[in-house]
Design a protein around this motif. Structure first.
Motif, short mmCIF file in Angstrom:
data_model
loop_
_atom_site.label_atom_id
_atom_site.label_comp_id
_atom_site.label_asym_id
_atom_site.label_seq_id
_atom_site.Cartn_x
_atom_site.Cartn_y
_atom_site.Cartn_z
N PHE A 140 -16.03 7.31 -7.82
CA PHE A 140 -15.69 6.95 -6.44
C PHE A 140 -14.46 7.72 -5.98
N GLU A 141 -13.48 7.85 -6.85
CA GLU A 141 -12.26 8.59 -6.51
C GLU A 141 -12.60 10.04 -6.17
N ARG A 196 -6.21 4.70 -4.30
CA ARG A 196 -6.28 3.52 -5.17
C ARG A 196 -7.72 3.01 -5.12
N VAL A 197 -8.34 2.89 -6.29
CA VAL A 197 -9.75 2.51 -6.37
C VAL A 197 -9.91 1.08 -6.86
N THR A 198 -10.73 0.31 -6.17
CA THR A 198 -11.12 -1.01 -6.63
C THR A 198 -12.64 -1.03 -6.70
N ALA A 199 -13.18 -1.06 -7.91
CA ALA A 199 -14.63 -1.02 -8.10
C ALA A 199 -15.09 -2.25 -8.87
N THR A 200 -16.35 -2.64 -8.66
CA THR A 200 -16.89 -3.80 -9.37
C THR A 200 -17.07 -3.50 -10.85
N THR A 243 0.81 -1.21 0.00
CA THR A 243 0.00 0.00 0.00
C THR A 243 0.85 1.27 0.00
N GLU A 244 2.11 1.15 0.42
CA GLU A 244 2.97 2.33 0.38
C GLU A 244 4.42 1.92 0.49
N ALA A 245 5.28 2.58 -0.30
CA ALA A 245 6.73 2.42 -0.21
C ALA A 245 7.32 3.82 -0.22
N LYS A 246 7.97 4.20 0.84
CA LYS A 246 8.47 5.57 0.97
C LYS A 246 9.95 5.55 1.27
N GLY A 247 10.76 6.01 0.31
CA GLY A 247 12.20 6.08 0.48
C GLY A 247 12.65 7.44 0.95
N LYS A 248 13.89 7.52 1.41
CA LYS A 248 14.45 8.81 1.82
C LYS A 248 14.63 9.69 0.59
N PRO A 249 14.56 11.00 0.76
CA PRO A 249 14.67 11.91 -0.38
C PRO A 249 16.10 12.03 -0.92
N THR A 250 16.45 11.11 -1.82
CA THR A 250 17.74 11.17 -2.50
C THR A 250 17.48 11.19 -4.00
#
Length: 306
Positions: free
Chosen positions: A267-268, A255-259, A101-108
């Motif tokens: 929805f977004e 992030r949207v998951t719709a039928t 759901t999330e990947a956050k790296g250092k600001p390089t």
């Protein structure tokens, strides 16, 4: 030859507060439970026959070995000796599959390269046997940190059991990172951002107060997209955002998951409208300093009882 050092942590938290459009009955919420609070944690096949009190270590060691074998240091970053950390959040679903759901790296300069490599190697993990809570199969949320650090000699793995720990709200955090100006995840920030109503209550209850006020806000303001409702389309929108040092909402993602994907934009739009209506918060604090705090919440559009 230069190699790298990394560490991985599985943290306990439950920052996803599910909301349906009908009501907030917890029996109807598709709950995501923290890794450290679930009755039976998700395990790999080789960890199934290990004693229950050792299964957590078995899972961590398996992931450590998996990363040691498969993780590749980004070439250009290695060439100019740039190091980094990537903080990743993932969910293990009821089928044992991972969703990042999330990947956050250092600001390089190589932030994206480090994030992509962390995501790639995590996605290579085999399926888990899903978690159980109250004798029901459930989704579980966890966080790991991969540190890319150049070092002589060999790859070193920090010992999970002997790593210094800090305690926040009675939850175990392994080697708490130095966040500097990065957003601190809501689940581990020492002083959470606060709605006005939560300011006067006991500190230990403020985190739960935040979740409850967030659910009330969504229940109050959510309007089901008319055409989607007419055609009985349901959806789930995971909204991620940051609460700035001034207590304002910033950097909204979703992030949207719709039928039916035809209605995803509707929805977004509704999910973003609701989040943008949030009041100004009293900002969060870490180590006595005001910090940016990241938060995520799935908004469930359900036609139950409609």
């Amino acid at each position: 030859m230069k190699k790298y050092l990394y560490f991985l942590t599985l943290l306990s938290y439950n920052c996803f507060a599910q909301v349906s459009t009908s009501n907030l009955d917890t029996n109807k919420i598709d709950e995501v439970i923290s890794f450290n609070k679930v009755d039976q944690i998700p395990v790999f096949e080789k960890c199934k026959n290990v004693k229950k009190d050792l299964q957590r270590d078995c899972v961590v060691n398996f992931i450590n070995a998996h990363i040691e074998k498969n993780l590749k240091y980004p070439k250009e970053a290695k060439k100019v000796k740039v190091e980094s950390k990537v903080f990743c959040t993932f969910i293990i679903d009821k089928e044992g599959k991972i969703t990042i759901t999330e990947a956050k790296g250092k600001p390089t300069s190589f932030k994206k390269a480090f994030e992509n490599e962390a995501i790639r190697v995590l996605n290579l993990l085999p399926k888990f046997s899903p978690a159980k809570h109250n004798n029901q199969i459930v989704k579980v949320q966890a966080q790991y940190t991969v540190e890319f650090k150049l070092k002589d000699d060999k790859i070193e793995m920090i010992d999970y059991e002997n790593t210094p720990i800090v305690v926040i709200s009675e939850e175990r955090i392994v080697a708490e990172p130095e966040y500097l100006d990065e957003a601190v995840p809501f689940q581990i920030v020492e002083q959470v951002p606060l709605f006005s109503l939560c300011k006067e209550i006991e500190t230990t209850l403020q985190r739960e107060c935040f979740h409850e006020e967030m659910k009330k806000h969504i229940e109050k303001h959510l309007e089901y997209p008319k055409e989607a409702k007419k055609n009985k389309i349901t959806a789930r929108v995971i909204v991620l955002f940051e609460i700035t040092k001034e207590g304002k909402i910033n950097n909204i993602r979703n992030r949207v998951t719709a039928t039916n994907k035809e209605y995803s934009a509707d929805f977004e739009t509704e999910a973003l409208r609701i989040i943008n209506k949030l009041p100004q918060f009293r900002p969060g604090q870490q180590r006595g300093k005001t910090v940016v705090v990241s938060y995520a919440i799935p908004i469930v559009f359900s036609l139950n009882d409609k």
